[in-house]
Design a protein around this motif. Sequence first.
Motif, PDB file in Angstrom:
ATOM      1  N   LEU A   1       0.819  -1.212   0.000  1.00 49.17           N
ATOM      2  CA  LEU A   1       0.000   0.000   0.000  1.00 49.17           C
ATOM      3  C   LEU A   1       0.853   1.262   0.000  1.00 49.17           C
ATOM      4  CD1 LEU A   1      -2.903  -0.985   2.402  1.00 49.17           C
ATOM      5  CD2 LEU A   1      -3.024  -0.597  -0.061  1.00 49.17           C
ATOM      6  N   VAL A   2       1.919   1.276   0.780  1.00 53.03           N
ATOM      7  CA  VAL A   2       2.804   2.447   0.803  1.00 53.03           C
ATOM      8  C   VAL A   2       3.437   2.643  -0.569  1.00 53.03           C
ATOM      9  CG1 VAL A   2       4.976   3.334   1.758  1.00 53.03           C
ATOM     10  CG2 VAL A   2       3.237   2.408   3.283  1.00 53.03           C
ATOM     11  N   SER A   3       3.904   1.571  -1.180  1.00 57.53           N
ATOM     12  CA  SER A   3       4.497   1.665  -2.520  1.00 57.53           C
ATOM     13  C   SER A   3       3.461   2.134  -3.542  1.00 57.53           C
ATOM     14  CB  SER A   3       5.059   0.307  -2.938  1.00 57.53           C
ATOM     15  OG  SER A   3       6.046  -0.118  -2.047  1.00 57.53           O
ATOM     16  N   ALA A   4       2.248   1.607  -3.450  1.00 55.46           N
ATOM     17  CA  ALA A   4       1.184   2.009  -4.376  1.00 55.46           C
ATOM     18  C   ALA A   4       0.863   3.492  -4.233  1.00 55.46           C
ATOM     19  CB  ALA A   4      -0.060   1.166  -4.139  1.00 55.46           C
ATOM     20  N   LEU A   5       0.785   3.966  -3.006  1.00 56.35           N
ATOM     21  CA  LEU A   5       0.480   5.383  -2.786  1.00 56.35           C
ATOM     22  C   LEU A   5       1.625   6.280  -3.266  1.00 56.35           C
ATOM     23  CD1 LEU A   5      -1.259   5.218   0.699  1.00 56.35           C
ATOM     24  CD2 LEU A   5      -2.313   5.631  -1.531  1.00 56.35           C
ATOM     25  N   LEU A   6       2.857   5.860  -3.019  1.00 52.10           N
ATOM     26  CA  LEU A   6       3.998   6.641  -3.502  1.00 52.10           C
ATOM     27  C   LEU A   6       3.985   6.757  -5.027  1.00 52.10           C
ATOM     28  CD1 LEU A   6       6.947   5.369  -1.273  1.00 52.10           C
ATOM     29  CD2 LEU A   6       6.015   7.679  -1.361  1.00 52.10           C
ATOM     30  N   LEU A   7       3.764   5.650  -5.706  1.00 51.34           N
ATOM     31  CA  LEU A   7       3.765   5.674  -7.160  1.00 51.34           C
ATOM     32  C   LEU A   7       2.555   6.442  -7.696  1.00 51.34           C
ATOM     33  CD1 LEU A   7       5.487   4.754  -9.501  1.00 51.34           C
ATOM     34  CD2 LEU A   7       4.001   2.785  -9.706  1.00 51.34           C
ATOM     35  N   SER A   8       1.420   6.258  -7.074  1.00 49.71           N
ATOM     36  CA  SER A   8       0.226   6.973  -7.504  1.00 49.71           C
ATOM     37  C   SER A   8       0.433   8.483  -7.389  1.00 49.71           C
ATOM     38  CB  SER A   8      -0.970   6.522  -6.669  1.00 49.71           C
ATOM     39  OG  SER A   8      -2.141   7.157  -7.092  1.00 49.71           O
TER      40      SER A   8
ATOM     41  N   SER B   1       3.349  10.043  -7.374  1.00 49.32           N
ATOM     42  CA  SER B   1       4.381  10.502  -8.305  1.00 49.32           C
ATOM     43  C   SER B   1       3.849  10.588  -9.732  1.00 49.32           C
ATOM     44  CB  SER B   1       5.605   9.587  -8.253  1.00 49.32           C
ATOM     45  OG  SER B   1       5.335   8.352  -8.872  1.00 49.32           O
ATOM     46  N   LEU B   2       2.826   9.827 -10.053  1.00 45.83           N
ATOM     47  CA  LEU B   2       2.245   9.850 -11.401  1.00 45.83           C
ATOM     48  C   LEU B   2       1.075  10.830 -11.545  1.00 45.83           C
ATOM     49  CD1 LEU B   2       2.332   6.029 -12.190  1.00 45.83           C
ATOM     50  CD2 LEU B   2       3.706   7.825 -13.279  1.00 45.83           C
ATOM     51  N   ALA B   3       0.680  11.468 -10.454  1.00 50.03           N
ATOM     52  CA  ALA B   3      -0.470  12.385 -10.510  1.00 50.03           C
ATOM     53  C   ALA B   3      -0.215  13.543 -11.466  1.00 50.03           C
ATOM     54  CB  ALA B   3      -0.795  12.901  -9.115  1.00 50.03           C
ATOM     55  N   GLY B   4       0.983  14.072 -11.454  1.00 51.13           N
ATOM     56  CA  GLY B   4       1.314  15.169 -12.373  1.00 51.13           C
ATOM     57  C   GLY B   4       1.328  14.727 -13.823  1.00 51.13           C
ATOM     58  N   THR B   5       1.729  13.494 -14.067  1.00 48.32           N
ATOM     59  CA  THR B   5       1.782  12.965 -15.434  1.00 48.32           C
ATOM     60  C   THR B   5       0.383  12.857 -16.027  1.00 48.32           C
ATOM     61  OG1 THR B   5       3.732  11.686 -14.789  1.00 48.32           O
ATOM     62  CG2 THR B   5       2.650  11.052 -16.829  1.00 48.32           C
TER      63      THR B   5
ATOM     64  N   HIS C   1      -4.200   1.947 -14.267  1.00 50.93           N
ATOM     65  CA  HIS C   1      -3.376   1.117 -13.386  1.00 50.93           C
ATOM     66  C   HIS C   1      -2.921   1.815 -12.112  1.00 50.93           C
ATOM     67  CE1 HIS C   1      -3.096  -1.005 -17.250  1.00 50.93           C
ATOM     68  NE2 HIS C   1      -3.078  -2.069 -16.484  1.00 50.93           N
ATOM     69  N   TYR C   2      -2.716   3.146 -12.163  1.00 46.37           N
ATOM     70  CA  TYR C   2      -2.154   3.852 -11.012  1.00 46.37           C
ATOM     71  C   TYR C   2      -2.891   5.150 -10.684  1.00 46.37           C
ATOM     72  CZ  TYR C   2       1.765   0.810 -12.205  1.00 46.37           C
ATOM     73  OH  TYR C   2       2.546  -0.272 -12.487  1.00 46.37           O
ATOM     74  N   GLY C   3      -4.025   5.403 -11.320  1.00 42.33           N
ATOM     75  CA  GLY C   3      -4.697   6.698 -11.212  1.00 42.33           C
ATOM     76  C   GLY C   3      -5.329   7.005  -9.877  1.00 42.33           C
ATOM     77  N   THR C   4      -5.774   5.997  -9.158  1.00 39.28           N
ATOM     78  CA  THR C   4      -6.356   6.209  -7.833  1.00 39.28           C
ATOM     79  C   THR C   4      -5.640   5.285  -6.844  1.00 39.28           C
ATOM     80  OG1 THR C   4      -8.048   4.500  -8.097  1.00 39.28           O
ATOM     81  CG2 THR C   4      -8.635   6.724  -8.838  1.00 39.28           C
ATOM     82  N   ALA C   5      -5.865   5.515  -5.581  1.00 39.23           N
ATOM     83  CA  ALA C   5      -5.213   4.678  -4.561  1.00 39.23           C
ATOM     84  C   ALA C   5      -5.650   3.221  -4.694  1.00 39.23           C
ATOM     85  CB  ALA C   5      -5.539   5.212  -3.172  1.00 39.23           C
ATOM     86  N   SER C   6      -6.924   2.997  -4.928  1.00 39.65           N
ATOM     87  CA  SER C   6      -7.400   1.615  -5.035  1.00 39.65           C
ATOM     88  C   SER C   6      -6.899   0.939  -6.309  1.00 39.65           C
ATOM     89  CB  SER C   6      -8.929   1.571  -4.970  1.00 39.65           C
ATOM     90  OG  SER C   6      -9.488   2.319  -6.027  1.00 39.65           O
ATOM     91  N   ARG C   7      -6.861   1.660  -7.421  1.00 34.17           N
ATOM     92  CA  ARG C   7      -6.332   1.081  -8.658  1.00 34.17           C
ATOM     93  C   ARG C   7      -4.847   0.752  -8.512  1.00 34.17           C
ATOM     94  NH1 ARG C   7      -9.392   2.259 -13.624  1.00 34.17           N
ATOM     95  NH2 ARG C   7     -11.308   3.278 -13.022  1.00 34.17           N
ATOM     96  N   SER C   8      -4.128   1.650  -7.903  1.00 30.75           N
ATOM     97  CA  SER C   8      -2.700   1.441  -7.703  1.00 30.75           C
ATOM     98  C   SER C   8      -2.443   0.281  -6.743  1.00 30.75           C
ATOM     99  CB  SER C   8      -2.059   2.722  -7.168  1.00 30.75           C
ATOM    100  OG  SER C   8      -0.677   2.609  -7.129  1.00 30.75           O
TER     101      SER C   8
ATOM    102  N   PHE D   1      13.892   6.502 -16.504  1.00 33.11           N
ATOM    103  CA  PHE D   1      14.650   5.481 -15.787  1.00 33.11           C
ATOM    104  C   PHE D   1      14.384   5.486 -14.279  1.00 33.11           C
ATOM    105  CE2 PHE D   1      18.587   3.844 -13.844  1.00 33.11           C
ATOM    106  CZ  PHE D   1      18.596   2.594 -14.440  1.00 33.11           C
ATOM    107  N   GLY D   2      13.885   6.571 -13.757  1.00 32.07           N
ATOM    108  CA  GLY D   2      13.594   6.655 -12.318  1.00 32.07           C
ATOM    109  C   GLY D   2      12.606   5.583 -11.872  1.00 32.07           C
ATOM    110  N   TYR D   3      11.670   5.259 -12.723  1.00 34.92           N
ATOM    111  CA  TYR D   3      10.700   4.215 -12.397  1.00 34.92           C
ATOM    112  C   TYR D   3      11.351   2.833 -12.399  1.00 34.92           C
ATOM    113  CZ  TYR D   3       7.259   7.859 -12.663  1.00 34.92           C
ATOM    114  OH  TYR D   3       6.552   9.008 -12.435  1.00 34.92           O
ATOM    115  N   ALA D   4      12.382   2.665 -13.230  1.00 35.05           N
ATOM    116  CA  ALA D   4      13.125   1.404 -13.229  1.00 35.05           C
ATOM    117  C   ALA D   4      13.827   1.209 -11.893  1.00 35.05           C
ATOM    118  CB  ALA D   4      14.131   1.369 -14.379  1.00 35.05           C
ATOM    119  N   VAL D   5      14.386   2.268 -11.351  1.00 35.93           N
ATOM    120  CA  VAL D   5      15.068   2.192 -10.049  1.00 35.93           C
ATOM    121  C   VAL D   5      14.056   1.854  -8.955  1.00 35.93           C
ATOM    122  CG1 VAL D   5      16.355   3.510  -8.323  1.00 35.93           C
ATOM    123  CG2 VAL D   5      16.905   3.756 -10.754  1.00 35.93           C
ATOM    124  N   PHE D   6      12.916   2.554  -8.975  1.00 37.57           N
ATOM    125  CA  PHE D   6      11.870   2.293  -7.976  1.00 37.57           C
ATOM    126  C   PHE D   6      11.440   0.834  -8.030  1.00 37.57           C
ATOM    127  CE2 PHE D   6       7.346   1.875  -6.994  1.00 37.57           C
ATOM    128  CZ  PHE D   6       7.303   2.368  -5.691  1.00 37.57           C
ATOM    129  N   PHE D   7      11.115   0.331  -9.208  1.00 37.23           N
ATOM    130  CA  PHE D   7      10.635  -1.045  -9.327  1.00 37.23           C
ATOM    131  C   PHE D   7      11.746  -2.072  -9.128  1.00 37.23           C
ATOM    132  CE2 PHE D   7       6.864   0.853 -11.315  1.00 37.23           C
ATOM    133  CZ  PHE D   7       5.896   0.190 -10.587  1.00 37.23           C
TER     134      PHE D   7
END
Length: 182
Positions: A80-87, A89-93, A110-117, A143-149
């Motif tokens: 859940l913490v990882s999902a919220l962090l990624l969600s 970080s992608l909000a601006g995108t 896939h990542y637009g809301t907390a539940s989807r993420s 590449f930043g997303y590659a490091v995260f994942f």
Amino acid sequence: DVFDACIVVLSVLDASVLSAMEVNSNLSALRVFKTVRLFRALRIVRTFEVFHSLRVLVGTVAAGFAALVESMSLLMIVMLVSALLLSQSLAGTLQNESVDQEMRVWIYQHYGTASRSAWTFFEITFSGGWPMYVRPLVEQLGFGYAVFFFFYISVVVFAMIRIITAIFLKHTLTIASMDMEM
């Protein structure tokens, strides 16, 4: 033993009291008595050598239930913490007009809301299909997303899952050795 004494008392009650009751009486009491009798029959199972594997399996599940709850709780918190962090970080995108519309729709799905993420991270963690959820982000957003994942897959999918598996294997071997001593 006390359990056997309770079984005998309940069996006597079953034979004497329930036979005197009418057919339209409360059937929940009958269900309780039948359940207790079923547990008595299940106690016989432990004496048969054929059911050795079943006894080990049931003993392992019972002994490892607390570890299962704790492990799954920790895993869910990390997911859940990882999902919220990624969600986040992608909000601006999602609002960035320079990003392809198709990619923004994919990110939202896939990542637009907390539940989807959270659901996507559940799939990433347990399905083994994590590349299809990661590759589009890495290829189109950086590449930043590659490091995260890389860290998420390394720590959660490989390390934590293997440790949880080892804990249950240890419980299984402990139960099996105790069962062999009996």
